[in-house]
Design a protein around this motif. Structure first.
Motif, mmCIF file in Angstrom:
data_model
loop_
_atom_site.group_PDB
_atom_site.id
_atom_site.type_symbol
_atom_site.label_atom_id
_atom_site.label_comp_id
_atom_site.label_asym_id
_atom_site.label_seq_id
_atom_site.Cartn_x
_atom_site.Cartn_y
_atom_site.Cartn_z
ATOM 1 N N VAL B 92 -12.125 25.213 29.848
ATOM 2 C CA VAL B 92 -12.684 24.379 30.985
ATOM 3 C C VAL B 92 -14.176 24.214 30.486
ATOM 4 N N VAL B 93 -14.779 23.006 30.847
ATOM 5 C CA VAL B 93 -16.120 22.536 30.587
ATOM 6 C C VAL B 93 -16.802 23.075 31.823
ATOM 7 N N VAL B 94 -17.858 23.749 31.698
ATOM 8 C CA VAL B 94 -18.693 24.306 32.880
ATOM 9 C C VAL B 94 -19.873 23.429 33.184
ATOM 10 N N LEU B 95 -19.917 22.917 34.355
ATOM 11 C CA LEU B 95 -21.140 22.165 34.944
ATOM 12 C C LEU B 95 -21.701 23.406 36.098
ATOM 13 N N ASP B 96 -23.006 23.613 35.625
ATOM 14 C CA ASP B 96 -23.389 24.677 36.728
ATOM 15 C C ASP B 96 -24.389 24.218 37.606
ATOM 16 N N GLN B 97 -24.648 24.414 38.640
ATOM 17 C CA GLN B 97 -25.862 24.053 39.677
ATOM 18 C C GLN B 97 -26.567 25.418 39.774
ATOM 19 N N SER B 98 -27.731 25.482 38.967
ATOM 20 C CA SER B 98 -28.567 26.520 39.085
ATOM 21 C C SER B 98 -30.035 26.221 38.933
ATOM 22 N N GLY B 99 -30.477 26.811 40.024
ATOM 23 C CA GLY B 99 -32.048 26.507 40.122
ATOM 24 C C GLY B 99 -32.181 24.949 40.783
ATOM 25 N N CYS B 100 -31.207 24.592 41.371
ATOM 26 C CA CYS B 100 -31.213 23.223 41.892
ATOM 27 C C CYS B 100 -31.422 22.165 40.526
ATOM 28 N N GLN B 101 -30.964 22.689 39.514
ATOM 29 C CA GLN B 101 -30.606 21.612 38.322
ATOM 30 C C GLN B 101 -29.260 21.883 37.848
ATOM 31 N N TYR B 102 -28.758 20.824 37.272
ATOM 32 C CA TYR B 102 -27.500 20.770 36.671
ATOM 33 C C TYR B 102 -27.511 21.201 35.208
ATOM 34 N N ASN B 126 -24.183 19.173 47.189
ATOM 35 C CA ASN B 126 -22.847 17.927 47.164
ATOM 36 C C ASN B 126 -22.678 17.245 45.850
ATOM 37 N N ILE B 127 -21.752 17.040 45.309
ATOM 38 C CA ILE B 127 -21.460 16.459 44.022
ATOM 39 C C ILE B 127 -20.910 15.060 44.226
ATOM 40 N N HIS B 128 -21.826 14.217 44.097
ATOM 41 C CA HIS B 128 -21.384 12.783 44.094
ATOM 42 C C HIS B 128 -21.209 12.045 42.969
ATOM 43 N N SER B 129 -19.992 11.787 42.493
ATOM 44 C CA SER B 129 -19.799 11.241 41.146
ATOM 45 C C SER B 129 -19.606 9.724 41.365
ATOM 46 N N GLN B 130 -20.383 9.175 40.529
ATOM 47 C CA GLN B 130 -20.578 7.484 40.612
ATOM 48 C C GLN B 130 -19.445 6.781 39.327
ATOM 49 N N SER B 131 -18.570 7.873 39.120
ATOM 50 C CA SER B 131 -17.518 7.115 38.105
ATOM 51 C C SER B 131 -16.689 5.917 38.822
ATOM 52 N N LYS B 132 -16.500 5.211 37.817
ATOM 53 C CA LYS B 132 -15.708 3.954 38.359
ATOM 54 C C LYS B 132 -14.304 3.858 37.993
ATOM 55 N N VAL B 133 -13.869 4.150 36.516
ATOM 56 C CA VAL B 133 -12.758 4.057 36.063
ATOM 57 C C VAL B 133 -11.887 5.229 36.730
ATOM 58 N N LYS B 160 -23.005 8.538 35.973
ATOM 59 C CA LYS B 160 -23.920 9.714 36.587
ATOM 60 C C LYS B 160 -23.211 10.500 37.854
ATOM 61 N N ILE B 161 -23.611 11.614 38.137
ATOM 62 C CA ILE B 161 -23.328 12.503 39.072
ATOM 63 C C ILE B 161 -24.449 13.062 39.854
ATOM 64 N N LYS B 162 -24.686 12.969 40.945
ATOM 65 C CA LYS B 162 -26.011 13.411 41.503
ATOM 66 C C LYS B 162 -25.667 14.221 42.707
ATOM 67 N N CYS B 163 -26.680 14.928 43.121
ATOM 68 C CA CYS B 163 -26.780 15.641 44.443
ATOM 69 C C CYS B 163 -27.568 15.005 45.235
ATOM 70 N N ASP B 164 -27.134 14.622 46.674
ATOM 71 C CA ASP B 164 -28.152 14.033 47.551
ATOM 72 C C ASP B 164 -28.837 14.904 48.558
ATOM 73 N N VAL B 165 -28.415 16.028 48.470
ATOM 74 C CA VAL B 165 -29.321 16.982 49.075
ATOM 75 C C VAL B 165 -30.653 17.205 48.299
ATOM 76 N N HIS B 166 -30.579 17.312 46.949
ATOM 77 C CA HIS B 166 -31.846 17.430 46.145
ATOM 78 C C HIS B 166 -31.876 16.128 45.116
ATOM 79 N N PRO B 167 -32.327 15.338 45.937
ATOM 80 C CA PRO B 167 -32.155 13.939 44.863
ATOM 81 C C PRO B 167 -32.724 13.989 43.527
ATOM 82 N N TRP B 168 -33.532 14.848 43.216
ATOM 83 C CA TRP B 168 -33.682 14.812 41.571
ATOM 84 C C TRP B 168 -32.701 15.433 40.763
#
Ligand code: HEM
Ligand code: HEM
Lengths: 344, 240
Positions: B92-102, B126-133, B160-168
């Motif tokens: 697996v590829v790990v994408l961690d949310q840690s310290g409010c950073q990816y 929240n994990i908001h993916s702006q993928s299109k394909v 892009k993937i973003k978190c809207d709880v923590h917009p940064w």
């Protein structure tokens, strides 16, 4: 017939709460928190009102509280519609009460759809525009249940002045509404910072949208760490500034015409003056939105004061229409009335 | 990089490529000039986030070292692999949310490979993916949920993937139909291992794609050899 005072008071409360809700909604957009709660109608899998306060962090503070305040407004509107239906004899007012309820329901569903479909621009724009349109419906209900509305006598205004006043009033209202629509498109296409200077736009009174000028603007954006703007974004942004100018002329023109007309009473003159004050605040907040690079409270203040200006201009039109009549036609025209007897 | 290396090495056995032998491509990515000034992120909107850091945290939009080494550039083969298919890694590829950073800020997966999204924070994301394909999505990651798997079925250019709880909070991911991709590390370095011998177009992509537009170069890989391939980005300023 007289007005139902508690009903009128309740309609006022609904309208004022709606104005508050518009600020709460504007905060959601200004902070980019629209999707911080991914589900709807639930909040993180819980019934909305059971969502723990301690989990209200970051963007959730704005999105979740917006939904809760919206529920309150929905409830107020439902009560108002039923109350009017049971106590108001005028069919068109009852009908308007139901229309208000329908509008608030559609608005709530649009809000839900923005969440489920990840903020598609047209739905967000519609949600922003319908919010303020609903506010106008709420103002209408408050006005038609007011004591003033039931007063019979109408104040005559001489012909030319009457037409001129109406024209200015409609122009002001129409342009502010148009400005809301353009503002909503600008906001939901991320064009708010397509230009970052004010009062000049891209360093010019009338910016060029050619490649060289755009590059100059966008190079500055890169250096500021801002997203770069497309030509379309720059155009919609500039259009908002142009319409601001047109709306300003209409509002000031209306205020002057009211102020100078001896047949207009003090209250309406004051309303005209206040709309100029609201306009000045609006332009200052618009400028500050750009210059602070969309500080969220200032940006939301601009949306909010914009709604107040719209509501105010609308109330002014309502009063003008309701309260001032064209002066009775001159006597010699009455001769032509079929069964008329010449007055003198 | 660490992640990329780990699963790339698992892919040592690659169908037909064994017949012709394989080599590697590695190099370094640099940037000339500087990126936009970075302002420390204000995390006070969520006390859990601000408590996680003792030092200021900066956005990772343009992560360039003093010597110009450019991190977070996706290096991948964009032409030369036509007609070949590759097994999807089981790692697996790990994408961690840690310290409010990816962590990491930029990553790649192969189509069909599992992206394991972790929430190491005691707060909501929240994990908001702006993928299109691949279909865009927005999923909730309340603090009690520590892990969620996501699979992207189709190859897709970085999104892009973003978190809207923590917009940064922003991360960029890309999906490939082959395993030859890597993300540059803090020293700007990368390497693509076990590449079948052949001639390829290799692309370097950075998220500031307007000012640091993607570049490509051609490289030939021969059996048992390490091909070197460096890239240099200079912010483009279009003059008349
Ligand atoms: C009485 C009903 C409602 C009113 C008057 C209202 C009003 C508003 C306003 C004025 C905005 C700002 C629009 C802008 O700045 O352009 C907004 C944004 C928003 N509202 Fe509502 N709202 C209502 C109900 C809801 C409901 C029930 C939801 C449910 C989830 C919702 C979700 C949102 C979202 C997600 C945004 C942000 C949109 C974006 O950023 O694109 N709203 N609302
Ligand atoms: C008559 C004057 C004006 C009115 C009535 C007005 C009204 C509005 C409204 C209602 C919105 C938000 C629409 C929505 O999404 O709900 C808006 C957005 C905006 N307005 Fe104005 N506006 C005026 C003048 C100005 C001026 C002079 C500027 C200065 C440049 C300005 C800058 C902006 C910006 C930048 C936004 C978008 C904010 C964002 O991106 O979030 N406005 N305006």
């Amino acid at each position: 017939m007289t007005n139902n005072r508690p009903l009128h008071l309740f309609a006022n409360v609904t309208a004022v709460t709606t104005l508050g809700l518009i600020f709460a909604g504007a905060l959601v957009t200004s902070t980019g928190s629209g999707l911080s709660v991914p589900d709807w109608p639930n909040t993180y899998g819980r019934f909305m009102f059971a969502f723990p306060w301690s989990d209200m962090v970051g963007g959730i503070i704005f999105e979740h509280s917006h939904r809760m305040i919206a529920s309150v407004v929905g409830l107020l509107t439902a009560v108002l519609a039923v109350w009017i239906w049971r106590s108001d004899a005028r069919a068109w007012v009852r009908w308007l009460g139901w229309a208000a309820l329908a509008a608030v329901i559609v608005q709530g569903v649009l809000g839900g759809l923005t969440v489920l479909f990840l903020l598609p621009t047209p739905i967000s724009v519609l949600h922003g525009a319908l919010a303020q349109t609903f506010f106008l419906i709420a103002i209408t209900l408050a006005y038609v249940t007011s004591r003033e509305f039931f007063q019979t006598g109408r104040i005559p205004v001489s012909g030319g002045a009457h037409h001129r006043l109406r024209r200015w009033a409609w122009a002001a209202l129409g342009l502010v509404y148009l400005q809301l629509l353009i503002g909503a498109v600008m906001r939901h296409t991320g064009s708010g910072l397509a230009f970052t200077d004010f009062p000049l736009t891209g360093g010019a009174l009338w910016p060029s949208f050619g490649p060289a000028a755009m590059e100059q603007v966008n190079w500055a954006h890169w250096q500021l760490g801002l997203a770069e703007a497309t030509r379309g974004q720059m155009m919609i942004h500039f259009l908002h500034r142009l319409t601001a100018l047109a709306a300003s002329i209409a509002i000031v023109g209306l205020a002057l015409n009211l102020w100078r007309n001896p047949e207009i009473d003090r209250r309406l003159k004051m309303m005209g003056a206040v709309s100029v004050v609201l306009l000045l605040v609006q332009i200052s907040l618009g400028a500050a939105t750009v210059l602070t690079l969309r500080q969220y409270l200032i940006t939301s203040g601009h949306v909010w004061n914009g709604a107040a200006l719209l509501g105010w201009s609308y109330l002014l039109v309502l009063r003008l229409l309701r309260h001032y009549a064209l002066e009775p036609a001159p006597a010699r025209l009455q001769v032509l009335a079929p069964e008329g007897v010449p007055a003198a | 990089m660490k992640y990329t290396m780990r699963y790339l090495s698992l892919l040592a056995v690659l169908g037909g490529s064994m017949l012709w032998g394989q080599g590697s491509i590695s190099g370094q990515v640099k940037m000339v000039g500087s990126g936009p000034p970075l302002r420390a992120i204000k995390m006070d909107a969520d006390p859990v986030c601000s408590a996680a850091h003792t030092k200021p945290v900066y956005p990772e939009t343009v992560t360039v070292a003093e010597d110009g080494s450019l991190a977070n550039v996706i290096i991948s083969i964009t032409a030369g692999l036509e007609g070949q298919t590759f097994a999807t890694p089981t790692a697996v590829v790990v994408l961690d949310q840690s310290g409010c950073q990816y962590l990491p800020h930029v990553w790649g997966v192969m189509a069909g490979q599992t992206l394991e999204i972790r929430n190491s924070d005691a707060t909501m994301h929240n994990i908001h993916s702006q993928s299109k394909v691949n279909r865009a999505f927005n999923i909730a990651m309340p603090k009690v949920i520590k892990k969620k798997n996501q699979v992207f079925k189709k190859a897709e250019a970085p999104f892009k993937i973003k978190c809207d709880v923590h917009p940064w909070m922003v991360t960029w991911g890309a999906v490939f139909d082959h395993p030859f991709f890597a993300v540059t590390d803090a020293a700007g370095g990368y390497s693509l291992e076990n590449v079948p011998a052949g001639t390829y177009t290799v692309q370097a992509w950075h998220e500031s794609s307007k000012r640091l537009p993607a570049q490509t170069q051609t490289v030939t890989v021969t059996d048992g050899a390490a091909a070197g391939l460096d890239f240099t980005f200079t912010p483009v300023r279009r003059r008349k």
